[in-house]
Scaffold this active site. Sequence first.
Site: not given
Ligand SMILES: [Zn+2]
Length: 332
Positions: A60, A194, A303
């Site tokens: 992605h 995504e 993240h």
């Molecule tokens: Zn990912």
Amino acid sequence: MQETIRTLCQTYGPSGSERRVLEEVEKLIAPHVDETRYDLLGNLIARVGSGGRKLMFAAHADEIGLVVHYIDEKGYLRVTPLGGVYHQHLMGRRVEFANGTVGVIGLEQRNVTAGKHDWQNIYVDIGAKDRAAAEKRVKVGDAAAFSRTSVFQDDVVVSKALDDRLGCAVLVEALKKLGGSAENECHFVFTVQEELGCRGARTSAYGITPDAAYAVDVTTTGDTPLSNPMPCNLGEGVAIKMMDGGTVIPTRVRDLMIGLCEANGLPYQREVLRGGTTDVFAIQFTKEGVPIGAVSIPTRYVHQPSEMASLTDTEAAVGLIAALANADHSAI
Ligand SMILES: [Zn+2]
């Protein structure tokens, strides 16, 4: 490899605004593919090879970010998460908008001492003196991404957006390695959105209708202080997914991937991720169903504004994707 990673990580591309990233990818892969096209949702699809089975490889192109939902009279921006952003990681970080405007993420001072981190008391400060000045730079609905340089240090890369520009870089480098041919008809897809629920993977898989599909994405590790038990460690090889929060990889696909790693001398580790998933979650449900596999790159601080991964693991992922593109899939 390092320059591919740096270029893709440093390009702005929060979910829904991936086009700049895809254009960079297109430049890098153009000499190594038969054809590139964009589908109507915005996925970039590159085809290489013929014969064998129809394979799809997905990584992605989007990254997590923030979207402005309100600008107050003093010019501060209130934001809402675009994908899985955790507010406790945001204080003092820089974000950047599509037009280059940079903002600093702040927490209302009364809540600093109270320890309250919440989307309600976080703001982005772009240094504007009032709402009108702010609106000259940023409008409601504009998206920002983290702003961080990419650093290469010994075997690791530290950067924003390794999730999943590292996966995109793996596909780019695998295409270079294949040198314009493959034993299967391969569709390399750089997907959009995504982080919002594998949206690009869904439409691109429908268009391609692959006989088998693989995602390349990051996974977490179990090697930081007091981390949760997790079998993947940085630098110990590409991770072959057995299962995650949305998929169970068929045994025959796992066995093919492990066999290719062993035959090609690629270091690998087995992965079970207890939450989260990848693009093949959506792809497996295409039409009458698609057998899937997932190639993961162990990554710390997923993240967060600075993620960390190993170049050794990334190289092994490149080798595995190139091997899969040429592998006999008649038993899958
Ligand atoms: Zn990912």
